[in-house]
Design a protein around this motif. Structure first.
Motif, PDB file in Angstrom:
ATOM      1  N   THR A 206      27.926 -18.881 -49.082  1.00  0.00           N
ATOM      2  CA  THR A 206      27.452 -17.738 -48.303  1.00  0.00           C
ATOM      3  C   THR A 206      25.975 -17.421 -48.528  1.00  0.00           C
ATOM      4  OG1 THR A 206      28.085 -16.106 -49.996  1.00  0.00           O
ATOM      5  CG2 THR A 206      29.777 -16.742 -48.396  1.00  0.00           C
ATOM      6  N   ARG A 207      25.405 -17.857 -49.632  1.00  0.00           N
ATOM      7  CA  ARG A 207      23.983 -17.689 -49.944  1.00  0.00           C
ATOM      8  C   ARG A 207      23.493 -16.238 -49.796  1.00  0.00           C
ATOM      9  NH1 ARG A 207      21.919 -22.584 -50.839  1.00  0.00           N
ATOM     10  NH2 ARG A 207      23.012 -24.382 -49.956  1.00  0.00           N
ATOM     11  N   PRO A 208      24.140 -15.306 -50.469  1.00  0.00           N
ATOM     12  CA  PRO A 208      23.660 -13.915 -50.413  1.00  0.00           C
ATOM     13  C   PRO A 208      22.344 -13.764 -51.169  1.00  0.00           C
ATOM     14  CG  PRO A 208      25.412 -14.121 -52.013  1.00  0.00           C
ATOM     15  CD  PRO A 208      25.305 -15.451 -51.344  1.00  0.00           C
ATOM     16  N   SER A 209      21.574 -12.767 -50.787  1.00  0.00           N
ATOM     17  CA  SER A 209      20.242 -12.611 -51.381  1.00  0.00           C
ATOM     18  C   SER A 209      20.260 -11.867 -52.712  1.00  0.00           C
ATOM     19  CB  SER A 209      19.315 -11.886 -50.398  1.00  0.00           C
ATOM     20  OG  SER A 209      19.836 -10.615 -50.064  1.00  0.00           O
ATOM     21  N   ARG A 210      21.347 -11.145 -53.014  1.00  0.00           N
ATOM     22  CA  ARG A 210      21.377 -10.339 -54.242  1.00  0.00           C
ATOM     23  C   ARG A 210      22.694 -10.544 -54.983  1.00  0.00           C
ATOM     24  NH1 ARG A 210      16.453  -8.150 -55.952  1.00  0.00           N
ATOM     25  NH2 ARG A 210      15.148  -8.204 -54.102  1.00  0.00           N
TER      26      ARG A 210
END
Length: 438
Positions: A206-210
Motif C-alpha cells: 500500500t506504500r503509505p506515507s506515514r
C-alpha cells in the motif's frame, strides 16, 4: 553521534523482516520502525525496542539526560547522507476518551537506528557513538528474510450502529451543538502469524506515507497512516490535516469541487490553527497549503498544511496538551465533539485516532495521525477503526461507504505463501511477545 554508511541494501520492508528475524534469533525485543516520509528519509528502523506501557502524558517526552535544550529550536545535526536521527523514543499514544484493549500509551528508547535516505542508501546511526554490529549490517545489505504467512478474518462494523451515530451527529449539528464531528466504527477480527509480517507486507503493497510499527508484550500497533499530525524541528511545528475522501478510481477534481468536503477541511484547518495558536508565538500561525488533492492507499484525500513558530520553552508535553487528540479526528468545537462522540460510538477507539511516531534528541518530533491503523492484542484479536467527518450535508449511506473505502486497502490484503496454522503461545515472551495474532 556516530554515522556509518552501509550503502545499498534491501527494501525497507525486507530489512524490517530481517531485523525481526535477527531479534528473535538473539532473544531480543522486536524492532520498531517508521516507513514512508519520516525525518526527510524513506525509513527509520530501530533494530530492537523494549516497548513498555507508560502514562499517556509521558509518551514522546525525552528522558532528562536526553533533553535537547537549544537543539529543539536550533539547526538539526546532519550525517554525510542527510539529516541525522540517531535514536530516540518511539511508540504511540491512544485516543484518550475511552480506553481500548491496548495500553493508553506504550513505547521505548533506542540508541541506534538504521536509516534509509531518499537516495536509497542505508546508514547506521548511534547516539552512543557505537559501531554497527556485523550481523546488523548484514541484515541491511542482504536481508535474506522471506515473507512469512499470516491471516486475518475480518468482520465489518455494525452498520446500524454507525448510521445511528451519524444521525445523532446530524441532529446535534442542526441544534448547533457542533458544526462537524468525526463519527467512527470498528472492524474486528482474529489473526494468526506475526504482526511484523503483516506490517511488512502491508507497507510493501500500500506504500503509505506515514507507516509506523511498535510491539510489546501487550500487543502490537501497525499504522498505515497517510496523515501527519505534528512535526517539530528548528522551532517550527507543522500539521497536515486530512479531510475529504473519494475512491481512487474516481475523478479527483470532484473532491475539490465538493462543497461538503471543502467545508469539512476548512473547518478542521481552523481548528488546527486554534490548537497550535495556544502555544505558538503570536502571529506565527499560517496556512501554507490549502485543499491540495493527494492520493493515499485506495483513496484521494484533501490535505492542508498549517505551520507555527513555537519557542523552545514549550516542551513536548505542553505541545501535546494543546493539540492532542488530532483535530481531524475530533470535530468543531473540539471539546463538545469529543464529549458527544463518546456516546455516539458503540466501541472505544483505542489507538485509532491517537498517534504513533518518534521523538529524537537530534531530529526532533514527528507523529502521525493513527488512522488506517491495525491493533493486535496478545490473544489474537485484531481491530481496525474507520470513520469520516460529518457535516450538515452528510448522507449516512455515503458516510458508511466512505468507511468501507478507507478500510478496503487493508482488509483485502492477503499474505504471500500458505495460511499459518492456529495461533499458539510464544516460548519466548520477550523475543516474540505477540506470536499469536497476525
Amino acid at each position: 553521534m556516530r554515522s556509518e554508511r552501509l550503502g545499498g541494501g534491501g527494501s525497507a520492508a525486507d530489512v524490517f523482516r530481517a531485523l525481526a528475524r535477527r531479534a528473535r534469533s538473539r532473544q531480543l525485543p522486536p524492532p520498531a520502525g517508521l516507513i514512508g516520509r519520516w525525518f526527510d528519509s524513506a525509513a527509520v528502523l530501530a533494530p530492537s525496542v523494549r516497548a513498555l506501557p507508560c502514562p499517556p502524558d509521558q509518551a514522546f517526552t525525552l528522558p532528562a539526560t536526553r533533553e535537547p535544550g537549544s537543539r529543539e529550536t536550533g539547526p538539526r545535526e546532519t550525517a554525510p547522507g542527510g539529516p541525522a536521527v540517531g535514536g530516540g523514543w518511539i511508540g504511540y499514544r491512544a485516543y484518550p476518551d475511552r480506553r481500548g484493549a491496548l495500553p493508553e500509551a506504550a513505547g521505548g528508547w533506542t540508541d541506534d537506528v538504521v536509516r534509509l535516505d531518499e537516495s536509497g542508501c542505508w546508514w547506521f546511526e548511534s547516539l552512543r557513538d557505537a559501531p554497527c554490529p556485523d550481523d546488523l549490517a548484514e541484515a541491511v545489505r542482504r536481508p535474506d528474510a522471506e515473507p512469512r504467512p499470516w491471516h486475518i478474518d475480518w468482520a465489518e462494523p455494525d452498520r446500524r450502529a454507525h448510521r445511528r451515530g451519524v444521525e445523532l451527529c446530524l441532529d446535534a449539528i442542526t441544534r448547533g451543538n457542533v458544526y462537524q464531528a468525526c463519527v467512527c466504527a470498528r472492524f474486528g477480527g482474529t489473526g494468526s502469524g506475526r504482526p511484523v509480517d503483516f506490517f511488512a507486507d502491508a507497507v510493501e503493497r500500500t506504500r503509505p506515507s506515514r507507516a509506523a510499527f511498535v510491539q510489546g508484550a501487550w500487543g502490537a500497533v501497525a499504522s498505515l497512516s497517510p496523515e501527519l499530525f505534528l512535526s517539530r524541528r528548528a522551532g517550527t511545528v507543522t500539521s497536515s490535516p486530512i479531510k475529504g475522501t473519494l475512491p481512487l478510481d474516481a475523478d479527483p477534481t470532484l473532491l475539490r469541487d465538493s462543497v461538503k468536503d471543502v467545508a469539512e477541511n476548512v473547518m478542521i484547518v481552523d481548528l488546527v490553527r486554534n490548537d497550535l495558536g495556544r502555544v505558538a508565538e503570536p502571529g506565527s500561525v499560517h496556512v501554507t497549503d490549502l485543499l491540495r488533492v493527494k492520493p493515499a492507499p485506495g483513496v484521494w484525500h484533501l490535505v492542508s498544511t498549517v505551520t507555527a513558530r513555537v519557542a523552545g520553552s514549550v516542551d513536548t508535553a505542553a505541545l501535546m496538551d494543546a493539540a492532542f487528540p488530532p483535530a481531524s479526528v475530533t470535530g468543531c468545537p473540539k471539546h463538545s465533539a469529543r464529549h458527544l462522540l463518546s456516546s455516539w460510538e458503540p466501541e472505544p477507539r483505542g489507538v485509532y485516532c491517537g498517534t504513533v511516531g518518534m521523538h529524537s534528541p537530534l531530529a526532533g518530533l514527528e507523529l502521525n495521525v493513527a488512522i488506517r491503523t491495525v491493533e493486535f492484542d496478545a490473544t489474537g484479536h485484531v481491530g481496525l477503526g474507520v470513520g469520516g467527518g460529518i457535516t450538515i450535508d452528510s448522507d449516512p449511506d455515503a458516510e458508511w461507504q466512505e468507511c468501507l473505502d478507507k478500510a478496503r486497502s487493508i482488509v483485502t490484503l492477503r499474505a504471500t505463501g500458505r495460511r499459518p496454522g492456529p495461533p499458539r503461545a510464544s516460548r519466548n515472551a520477550q523475543a516474540d511477545p505477540v506470536s499469536a495474532p497476525t
